[in-house]
Design an enzyme around this catalytic site. Sequence first.
Site, mmCIF file in Angstrom:
data_model
loop_
_atom_site.group_PDB
_atom_site.id
_atom_site.type_symbol
_atom_site.label_atom_id
_atom_site.label_comp_id
_atom_site.label_asym_id
_atom_site.label_seq_id
_atom_site.Cartn_x
_atom_site.Cartn_y
_atom_site.Cartn_z
ATOM 1 C CG HIS A 174 -2.062 0.924 1.120
ATOM 2 N ND1 HIS A 174 -1.982 2.263 1.385
ATOM 3 C CD2 HIS A 174 -3.334 0.690 0.717
ATOM 4 C CE1 HIS A 174 -3.170 2.812 1.166
ATOM 5 N NE2 HIS A 174 -4.014 1.876 0.763
ATOM 6 C CG ASP A 193 -8.305 -4.280 -2.896
ATOM 7 O OD1 ASP A 193 -7.508 -3.341 -2.993
ATOM 8 O OD2 ASP A 193 -9.542 -4.141 -2.945
HETATM 9 C C1 SDX Z 1 -6.191 0.206 -2.921
HETATM 10 O O1 SDX Z 1 -4.441 4.688 -1.980
HETATM 11 C C2 SDX Z 1 -5.338 4.063 -1.388
HETATM 12 O O2 SDX Z 1 -5.757 4.374 -0.302
HETATM 13 C C3 SDX Z 1 -5.927 2.900 -2.157
HETATM 14 C C4 SDX Z 1 -6.932 2.035 -1.406
HETATM 15 C C5 SDX Z 1 -8.213 2.814 -1.140
HETATM 16 O O3 SDX Z 1 -8.940 2.434 -0.209
HETATM 17 O O4 SDX Z 1 -8.516 3.743 -1.918
HETATM 18 O O5 SDX Z 1 -6.402 1.598 -0.186
HETATM 19 C C6 SDX Z 1 -7.349 0.832 -2.225
HETATM 20 O O6 SDX Z 1 -5.916 0.570 -4.039
HETATM 21 C C7 SDX Z 1 -5.344 -0.780 -2.166
HETATM 22 C C8 SDX Z 1 -4.110 -1.267 -3.008
HETATM 23 C C9 SDX Z 1 -4.602 -2.343 -3.966
HETATM 24 N N1 SDX Z 1 -3.531 -2.679 -4.927
HETATM 25 C C10 SDX Z 1 -2.925 -3.890 -4.870
HETATM 26 O O7 SDX Z 1 -3.114 -4.722 -3.983
HETATM 27 C C11 SDX Z 1 -1.978 -4.125 -6.038
HETATM 28 C C12 SDX Z 1 -0.654 -4.705 -5.512
HETATM 29 N N2 SDX Z 1 0.024 -3.626 -4.765
HETATM 30 C C13 SDX Z 1 0.967 -2.829 -5.480
HETATM 31 O O8 SDX Z 1 0.778 -2.641 -6.823
HETATM 32 C C14 SDX Z 1 1.491 -1.651 -4.685
HETATM 33 O O9 SDX Z 1 1.749 -2.099 -3.432
HETATM 34 C C15 SDX Z 1 0.637 -0.401 -4.606
HETATM 35 C C16 SDX Z 1 0.233 0.105 -5.952
HETATM 36 C C17 SDX Z 1 -0.591 -0.669 -3.810
HETATM 37 C C18 SDX Z 1 1.462 0.664 -3.895
HETATM 38 O O10 SDX Z 1 2.490 0.992 -4.753
HETATM 39 P P1 SDX Z 1 3.611 2.076 -4.345
HETATM 40 O O11 SDX Z 1 3.287 2.764 -3.092
HETATM 41 O O12 SDX Z 1 3.873 2.914 -5.537
HETATM 42 O O13 SDX Z 1 4.816 1.175 -3.977
HETATM 43 P P2 SDX Z 1 5.872 0.724 -4.991
HETATM 44 O O14 SDX Z 1 5.181 0.207 -6.212
HETATM 45 O O15 SDX Z 1 6.864 1.840 -5.137
HETATM 46 O O16 SDX Z 1 6.528 -0.517 -4.241
HETATM 47 C C19 SDX Z 1 7.530 -0.296 -3.308
HETATM 48 C C20 SDX Z 1 8.372 -1.553 -3.416
HETATM 49 C C21 SDX Z 1 8.775 -1.854 -4.865
HETATM 50 O O17 SDX Z 1 10.033 -2.516 -4.798
HETATM 51 P P3 SDX Z 1 11.366 -1.625 -5.138
HETATM 52 O O18 SDX Z 1 11.154 -1.005 -6.508
HETATM 53 O O19 SDX Z 1 11.451 -0.594 -4.023
HETATM 54 O O20 SDX Z 1 12.500 -2.635 -5.110
HETATM 55 O O21 SDX Z 1 7.596 -2.693 -2.987
HETATM 56 C C22 SDX Z 1 7.421 -3.586 -4.068
HETATM 57 C C23 SDX Z 1 7.750 -2.828 -5.348
HETATM 58 O O22 SDX Z 1 8.240 -3.714 -6.332
HETATM 59 N N3 SDX Z 1 6.018 -3.989 -4.045
HETATM 60 C C24 SDX Z 1 5.593 -5.233 -4.236
HETATM 61 C C25 SDX Z 1 4.194 -5.158 -4.094
HETATM 62 N N4 SDX Z 1 3.820 -3.903 -3.826
HETATM 63 C C26 SDX Z 1 4.963 -3.167 -3.809
HETATM 64 N N5 SDX Z 1 6.237 -6.374 -4.522
HETATM 65 C C27 SDX Z 1 5.442 -7.477 -4.650
HETATM 66 N N6 SDX Z 1 4.066 -7.504 -4.529
HETATM 67 C C28 SDX Z 1 3.435 -6.353 -4.234
HETATM 68 N N7 SDX Z 1 2.075 -6.374 -4.105
#
Ligand code: SDX
Length: 436
Positions: A312, A370
């Site tokens: 998140h 989710d």
């Molecule tokens: C919702 O914003 C909100 O409040 C949203 C929400 C709401 O109520 O409105 O809470 C609802 O959207 C919840 C999130 C649902 N999405 C998912 O579950 C999709 C999977 N999650 C990711 O795509 C990700 O965690 C996000 C999009 C939710 C957050 O992305 P960020 O904050 O941009 O984090 P990032 O992509 O920069 O990740 C940081 C690191 C990365 O590694 P590095 O590049 O630093 O080496 O963490 C890793 C990412 O690769 N990472 C994951 C991961 N999520 C982040 N690695 C594996 N699996 C994951 N799910």
Amino acid sequence: MDATNNTGAKSAKLSLGEQSWDLPIRGGTIGPDVVDISKLYGQTGMFTYDPGFTSTASCESKITYIDGDEGVLLYRGYPIEQLAEDGDFLETCYLLLYGELPTAAQKAEFDHSVTHHTMIHDQMTRFFNGFRRDAHPMAIMVASVGALSAFYHDSTDISDPTQRLIASIRMIAKMPTLAAMAYKYSVGQPFVYPKNSLDYTSNFLNMCFAVPCEEYKVSPTLSRALDKIFILHADHEQNASTSTVRLAGSSGANPFACIAAGVACLWGPAHGGANEAALKMLAEIGSVDRIPEYIARAKDKNDPFRLMGFGHRVYKNYDPRAKIMQKTCHEVLTELGIKDDPLLDVAVELERIALHDEYFIEKKLYPNIDFYSGITLKAMGFPTTMFTVLFALARTVGWIGQWKEMIEDPSQRIGRPRQLYTGADRRDYIPMSQRK
Ligand code: SDX
């Protein structure tokens, strides 16, 4: 009025060579202070740069507060756990819209008002017939929510507080009707009209699962569980879809068009589409023994695969909604007599392994709302394509509440971000004859 900020300092100093500027610091009620950079460009000729808005507060709001490190979520100051446990969804809607919990009389009047706006203009039903039966229900929702502005002209003047209020009530009231119609259309069953004798969420379940040929009895346990799920999804600060609604609203677009923009943004798998993607991921993993393979893929920088339902932008601790979601999931499966759901077994084991894995610990990746919602909604009988529709149904009150707060903010102006331009410098046109 600003509360005393955490730093105690009234401004931050920005120095550049011989020059320096004092940037005011503002403190909120709780949470991080902000450095006010609204005059930075005028003072320095420079922009700030923050593409994902990871360090940017886009507005001032009194509606919802999240402490990502502590895993805290407050609606108008009330903890989500208490609202979900002791209240109902329409009470949460009232709270988010008006800022205070309703008295019994206020709640009764609000429920009555929402109940008596659940029907849609009957000509809208023809709108659905233009879609293929296999259209994704979110495509139908984007279209039909936007189409409300073609039918409800008498609540599109955003400068009129009465019209703003009617539009807010209409949005909250009609989303379940449109969502149920999108579902019915996709399964080829006739639309079921709203029933004013039923409470909000029971009415929605009835419109989804009743058929003309026999009586349909709504399960009070399932209705209560879904009502709780709606509370969990109601609002969440300036997430991507809420920011979309605010930006659309800042141009003066009517509320129905703004909410349609929010629905469109929510659809993405990184946001509200994650519940559908998470269930598909659990089904693809299929069994507990295949989990290590997917954990490895999630950690592999060269593999775009991510654990859907994990991570998140704000929560760097357990999403408090996910905890309640997990408990509700077990209640629903028990009520339905589902003893062992292979998807739940995979989810529980996947969570256990991930929470002990160095990668996830270091990156502070926890289950989000989710992760368990899909299993619950599937058990209730909803197809995966309807999961994000239910998220949109619940989030509508958050969108409309944030839109209303923005419109009523006297300092509100059109949102217009700038950019760091790295394209071609000025150059002259080349006639076709001279191009190589
Ligand atoms: C919702 O914003 C909100 O409040 C949203 C929400 C709401 O109520 O409105 O809470 C609802 O959207 C919840 C999130 C649902 N999405 C998912 O579950 C999709 C999977 N999650 C990711 O795509 C990700 O965690 C996000 C999009 C939710 C957050 O992305 P960020 O904050 O941009 O984090 P990032 O992509 O920069 O990740 C940081 C690191 C990365 O590694 P590095 O590049 O630093 O080496 O963490 C890793 C990412 O690769 N990472 C994951 C991961 N999520 C982040 N690695 C594996 N699996 C994951 N799910």
